[in-house]
Design an enzyme around this catalytic site. Structure first.
Site, PDB file in Angstrom:
ATOM      1  CG  ASP A  56      -8.307  -8.117   6.173  1.00 11.57           C
ATOM      2  OD1 ASP A  56      -7.507  -8.129   7.119  1.00 11.57           O
ATOM      3  OD2 ASP A  56      -8.327  -7.202   5.329  1.00 11.57           O
ATOM      4  NE  ARG A  81      -2.248  -1.261   3.635  1.00  9.02           N
ATOM      5  CZ  ARG A  81      -1.810  -0.389   4.523  1.00  9.02           C
ATOM      6  NH1 ARG A  81      -1.988   0.903   4.312  1.00  9.02           N
ATOM      7  NH2 ARG A  81      -1.207  -0.779   5.630  1.00  9.02           N
ATOM      8  NE  ARG A  96      -0.827  -9.203   1.384  1.00 12.84           N
ATOM      9  CZ  ARG A  96      -1.429  -8.973   2.544  1.00 12.84           C
ATOM     10  NH1 ARG A  96      -2.509  -9.654   2.880  1.00 12.84           N
ATOM     11  NH2 ARG A  96      -0.950  -8.077   3.378  1.00 12.84           N
ATOM     12  CE  LYS A 110      -6.617  -9.136   9.813  1.00 14.18           C
ATOM     13  NZ  LYS A 110      -5.275  -8.818   9.302  1.00 14.18           N
ATOM     14  CB  THR A 111      -5.257 -14.903   6.700  1.00 18.57           C
ATOM     15  OG1 THR A 111      -5.689 -13.603   6.311  1.00 18.57           O
ATOM     16  CG2 THR A 111      -5.697 -15.917   5.654  1.00 18.57           C
ATOM     17  CG  HIS A 146      -7.878  -4.589   9.994  1.00 17.87           C
ATOM     18  ND1 HIS A 146      -6.561  -4.277  10.201  1.00 17.87           N
ATOM     19  CD2 HIS A 146      -7.916  -5.343   8.882  1.00 17.87           C
ATOM     20  CE1 HIS A 146      -5.818  -4.823   9.241  1.00 17.87           C
ATOM     21  NE2 HIS A 146      -6.618  -5.478   8.441  1.00 17.87           N
ATOM     22  CE  LYS A 167      -6.470  -4.145   4.195  1.00 16.62           C
ATOM     23  NZ  LYS A 167      -7.211  -4.809   5.296  1.00 16.62           N
ATOM     24  CB  SER A 187      -0.870  -6.734   6.870  1.00 10.62           C
ATOM     25  OG  SER A 187      -0.272  -7.589   5.938  1.00 10.62           O
TER      26      SER A 187
END
Length: 528
Positions: A254, A56, A319, A239-240, A217, A198, A235
């Site tokens: 997410d 990003r 990703r 989480k994933t 988030h 995002k 990130s």
């Protein structure tokens, strides 16, 4: 094809001969290959690269300063203002640019699995692979829903259109601009697909609280008995990975909303980091990368077409984007009840936070507002090694409103539904980054499982002398010495120095919250 709040010029663009609306996955894959935008892998996934921007670009993100929204926005380094004139000029330039393209791709869908709160959106792309990304990441409409679909927000992405800062009023060639009044997101100068995802999340973070819904988030899953868990974290904190549990059904990986009815996924897919991905460690994610999935900046063997997930030649921030339906045990539609367990994930580069700790209400609010973690390599431009950071609500880059608005909503919901809260460190142990080691994933999984199953509710704990956290003395499947960070360091003196350094950073960061309850400051933060 009318879109709420969209100019006539965009309507003209949408009925042009160069527009492909709602192509199927096979059609988009064909377009990607025929246009040489990417290649096919051995599992049938599409693989594309994003050039020099592999993460990003937060310094190039703006919100248009408009009368209808300017008093609600928390202006600052995250939410940078830009004038309506600059937006309008760039908007016209981008549309004229796309009008000259041989092909432009449009996806129509939704953000928000709960139909009461969902947002109809459309995504207009210069690249076919970006449109495939949008198709997999957002909620896809049925044929009947498509007939009545009227977008209430539009994302326009033109990666090869580069701004001229001297003329266009931007900081660089790259721009991500949100106009709440014109219900449009304008993206240019970057091929990183995550900007599309995002930007919609940022919009939902503005719109949902107005409806009494906490936007979060976090990832989420549900157990066999209907118990719901939330995993907050930036990130790279897990989480994933941690929400993709074969023994629990995935709600989402997410972005979620917590309404008066329960939790719902904002998206229709997953955007997983896949550096060092293996079937052994993360089988659900590994097996989800098949036909229709999108790999981003992953190195592919030229002959076998096999993805090398250990190769970080392009970036650490590799990703994989795939629909939720690529995972077997999901909740469909992605709606569930109120959370029983909330887990805050942090990747502590100092190596001093415990791998798991029980939080009181005040500690939960303190650590939610603090949002401490380490930015990991590749998630943003210029980040090449872990850096300690505080990201309010574990999602500061995507929050248009003041942090306390989200925190107060979370606090009320924790009270209302008696949710248990834990802090889990997936970062370093036995020393800081460069000295210690990353916490072993099997240990983290064992601790999380114990928390979810209620095994830690009444377990004996010891209080951390610096952070005041209650650390379980025993967790099934985890060596006792791993649980207390001071016991993992070779030098107790070095540990104490580093722990107090981090505690000081917590206190300094929290000074910016001048309107929170004194109890949160006094009972929630470090005690030494």
């Amino acid at each position: 094809m009318n879109s709420v709040g969209i100019s006539n010029k965009l309507t003209e663009l949408l009925i042009g001969n160069n527009i492909h609306i709602q192509l199927s996955v096979p059609q988009l894959v064909e377009k990607v290959l025929n246009r040489n935008e990417g290649s096919i892998t051995s599992t049938g996934a599409v693989c594309a690269t994003t050039g020099k921007y592999t993460g990003r670009s937060p310094k190039d993100k703006y919100i248009v300063e408009e009368a209808s929204s300017k008093d609600r926005i928390d202006w600052g380094n995250v939410n940078q203002p830009i004038s309506e004139e600059i937006f309008s000029n760039l908007y016209d330039k981008v549309l004229n640019y796309l009008k000259e393209k041989e092909e432009v791709f449009v996806f129509k869908g939704f953000a928000g699995a709960d139909k009461k709160y969902r947002l109809p959106i459309q995504v207009i792309n210069e690249y076919a692979w970006h449109n495939l990304f949008a198709h997999q990441l957002f909620i896809r409409p049925t044929d009947e829903e498509l007939l009545e679909h009227e977008a209430q927000f539009t994302v326009i992405s033109a990666p090869n259109f580069k701004a001229d800062p001297a003329v266009d009023g931007t900081a660089s060639e790259t721009f991500i601009i949100v106009s709440f009044e014109r219900r449009t997101v304008l993206i240019g100068g970057t091929e990183y697909a995550g900007e599309i995802k995002k930007s919609i999340f940022s919009i939902m973070n503005y719109l949902l609280p107005e409806k009494g819904v906490l936007s979060m988030h976090c990832s989420s899953n549900v157990g066999v008995e209907g118990d719901v868990a939330l995993f907050f974290g930036l990130s790279g904190t897990g989480k994933t990975t941690l929400s993709a549990d074969p023994n629990r059904r995935l709600i989402g990986d997410d972005e979620h909303g917590w309404s008066p009815n329960g939790v719902f996924n904002i998206e229709g897919g997953c955007y997983a980091k896949c550096i060092n991905l293996s079937r052994e460690k993360e089988p659900q994610i590994f097996d989800a990368i098949r036909f229709g999935s999108v790999l981003e900046n992953v190195v592919i063997n030229n002959e076998s077409r096999i993805a090398d997930y250990d190769d970080s030649t392009y970036t650490e921030n590799t990703r994989a984007a795939y629909p939720l339906q690529a995972i077997d045990n999901i909740v469909d539609p992605s709606v569930a009840g109120h959370p029983n367990t909330i887990i805050f994930l942090t990747a502590d580069a100092f190596g001093v936070l415990p791998p798991i700790a029980k939080l009181t209400k005040e500690q939960a609010m303190y650590h939610f507002l603090s949002g401490y973690t380490s930015k990991l390599a590749g998630t943003e431009r210029g980040i090449t090694s872990p850096q300690a950071t505080f990201s309010t609500c574990f999602g500061s880059p995507f929050l248009p409103l003041a942090a306390t608005e989200y925190a107060e909503m979370l606090g009320k919901k924790i009270d209302e539904h008696n949710s248990r809260v834990f802090l889990v460190n997936t970062g370093w142990t036995g020393g800081e980054y460069g000295v210690g080691n990353r916490m072993k994933l099997p240990y983290t999984r064992a601790m999380v499982q114990s928390a979810l199953e209620g095994e830690l509710n009444n377990i004996e704990t010891v209080k951390d002398e610096i952070f005041g956290l209650d650390i379980p003395l025993h967790v099934p499947g985890v060596p006792d010495e791993v649980l207390q960070p001071n016991k993992t360091w070779a030098s107790q003196e070095a540990y104490e120095v580093k722990a107090k350094e981090l505690a000081s950073k917590f206190r300094e960061n929290f000074k910016k919250f001048t309107d929170v309850s004194p109890a949160i400051v006094e009972k929630g933060g470090p005690i030494a």
